[in-house]
Design an enzyme around this catalytic site. Structure first.
Site, PDB file in Angstrom:
ATOM      1  N   GLY A 270      64.826 -30.432  39.000  1.00 46.22           N
ATOM      2  CA  GLY A 270      64.080 -31.519  38.387  1.00 46.22           C
ATOM      3  C   GLY A 270      64.426 -31.604  36.917  1.00 46.22           C
ATOM      4  N   HIS A 271      63.707 -32.453  36.199  1.00 49.44           N
ATOM      5  CA  HIS A 271      63.979 -32.675  34.779  1.00 49.44           C
ATOM      6  C   HIS A 271      62.967 -31.978  33.882  1.00 49.44           C
ATOM      7  CE1 HIS A 271      66.537 -36.577  35.572  1.00 49.44           C
ATOM      8  NE2 HIS A 271      66.925 -35.525  36.292  1.00 49.44           N
TER       9      HIS A 271
END
Length: 424
Positions: A270-271
């Site tokens: 994810g970020h």
């Protein structure tokens, strides 16, 4: 990004939050459902009743014509069950038994007459084709409710064909958020599993006092704009235990949000956990009083990020604490980016007007996948002030990482590596 096996301390963290047999489990149904049959419900303040248990009158969707075959449209049955439960003068439950139910876009309207429980034991899936979701931007929407609990179940929007459309640059719809809660207060979301949304998994907008507990959220690494939890214009939000593997921000905190407590999150891929993006609009509210602790970032594109557009704005970030965070080969473990411009398109090219002050990074340890582990790229017109680093140790391939500062000021204490780039 490739998946990897988390080291023992990550597993230990997950065990602390998810070893209970109540994780992703739900209670059995009956004509009257009371809080003693629902795992840990006595701990939820708005379900307490002095001298006795809250009892829920159950409305089983099968009794309204729902089909647990994963193909038949059960939307009318869910809608009718909700309408009847919502009219009840006693606390009421909409019960979704084991099985797979296909649900088209639906709105669960409030206000209701009493407390509501949306209790899923089975699996809810979206329609097969992405265009069947329509253009509303929502798949399952809870609107204007108070004292609501959403308990258990799996929600799979089957978003892969929508992502394929986006990738082909065809004329696609705007996409839908899987579960959205708007203008509601005193809400608990517990033990749900969200898979493959077209866009966000779970969106909280204009809400007060929301508890998100023991969540499992997953979408492929390259699925676009699939934020795990997206919060906007809300106050008093608590996230207590979540595994989030997705294609965008694990958690995104947007304008107008304050008093947020996050703990026990395992993010990756994810970020990372992001505040922003902020400053897209000239007159925009800020973000304040955010506390993130006891969490792990594994091979994330970013770790702890604050991002803002380079344009004039009234927005701000203040009083934020990131504490006890483990980084496992994450890019940009600590980053403030005030020149945010995804895909380098339509960038305003101005200095960001977002004022960032009072951000603390305490006990941040682990490994960086990028040589620059700490990056504070702040605005020349509104420099970052009051940044604090305390006991930060980040390495790059077992070597010393570096830090970069632009228009950033603050202080350090304890052992800090890489060495601070603040001007003395």
């Amino acid at each position: 990004m490739e998946k990897n096996n988390s080291p023992p301390y990550s597993i230990l963290l997950l065990v602390l939050f998810f070893s209970s047999s109540s994780f992703l489990s739900v209670a059995s149904s009956s004509s009257i459902l009371n809080d003693s049959t629902i795992s840990n419900h006595r701990s939820l303040p708005h379900h307490r009743k002095k001298g006795g248990h809250v009892q829920y009158v159950t409305h089983n969707v099968l009794h309204y014509g729902a089909k647990a075959d994963g193909v038949s449209d059960s939307t009318p049955a869910f809608s009718q069950a909700w309408e009847e439960a919502c009219k009840s003068s006693r606390p009421a439950s909409v019960h979704v038994p084991k099985g797979t139910y296909m649900l088209k876009p639906i709105v669960f309207y409030g206000p209701c007459q009493s407390k509501m429980l949306f209790h899923v034991e089975g699996k809810v899936v979206g329609p097969k084709h992405y265009w069947e979701f329509g253009k509303s931007g929502f798949w399952i929407l809870f609107y204007k409710l108070e004292k609501l609990t959403i308990l258990g179940g799996t929600y799979d929007a089957q978003g892969s064909d929508y992502w394929a459309c986006r990738k082909s640059q065809s004329q696609c719809s705007q996409g839908t958020k899987s579960i959205t809660i708007i203008q509601s207060r005193n809400v608990v979301v517990k033990g749900i599993k969200s898979l493959n949304p077209q866009m966000f998994h779970l969106a909280i907008d204009h809400c007060h006092q929301v508890l998100l507990k023991k969540l499992y959220i997953e979408a492929p690494t390259r699925s676009p704009n699939t934020d795990g939890i997206h919060i906007m214009s809300s106050e008093g939000i608590t996230i207590a235990g979540a595994v989030i593997k997705t294609g965008d921000d694990c958690i995104a905190i947007g304008p107008g949000t304050k008093n947020v407590h996050i703990r026990g999150v395992h993010c990756g891929p994810g970020h990372g956990i992001s505040i922003g993006s902020l400053g897209l609009h000239t007159h925009e509210a800020g973000v304040e009083n955010v506390f993130v602790t006891d969490s792990v970032m594994t091979r994330t594109q970013n770790g702890l990020r604050i991002k803002s557009w380079g344009r004039k704005t009234t927005s701000f970030v203040r009083n934020v604490v990131f504490e006890n965070i483990a980084m496992e080969n994450s890019y940009n473990p600590i980053i403030i980016d005030q020149n945010y411009c995804p895909y380098n398109k339509n960038c305003p090219g101005m200095g960001s007007g977002v004022k960032i002050t009072g951000v603390t990074y305490r006990n941040i340890h682990g490994t960086s996948a990028s040589p620059i582990a700490v990056k504070f790229m702040c605005s020349a017109s509104r420099p970052c002030t009051g940044l604090q680093l305390h006991n930060v140790k980040l390495t790059y391939h077992k070597a010393i990482a570096s830090s970069v500062c632009t228009h950033a000021g603050g202080g350090v204490s304890g052992v800090v590596s890489p060495r601070s780039c603040f001007r003395k």
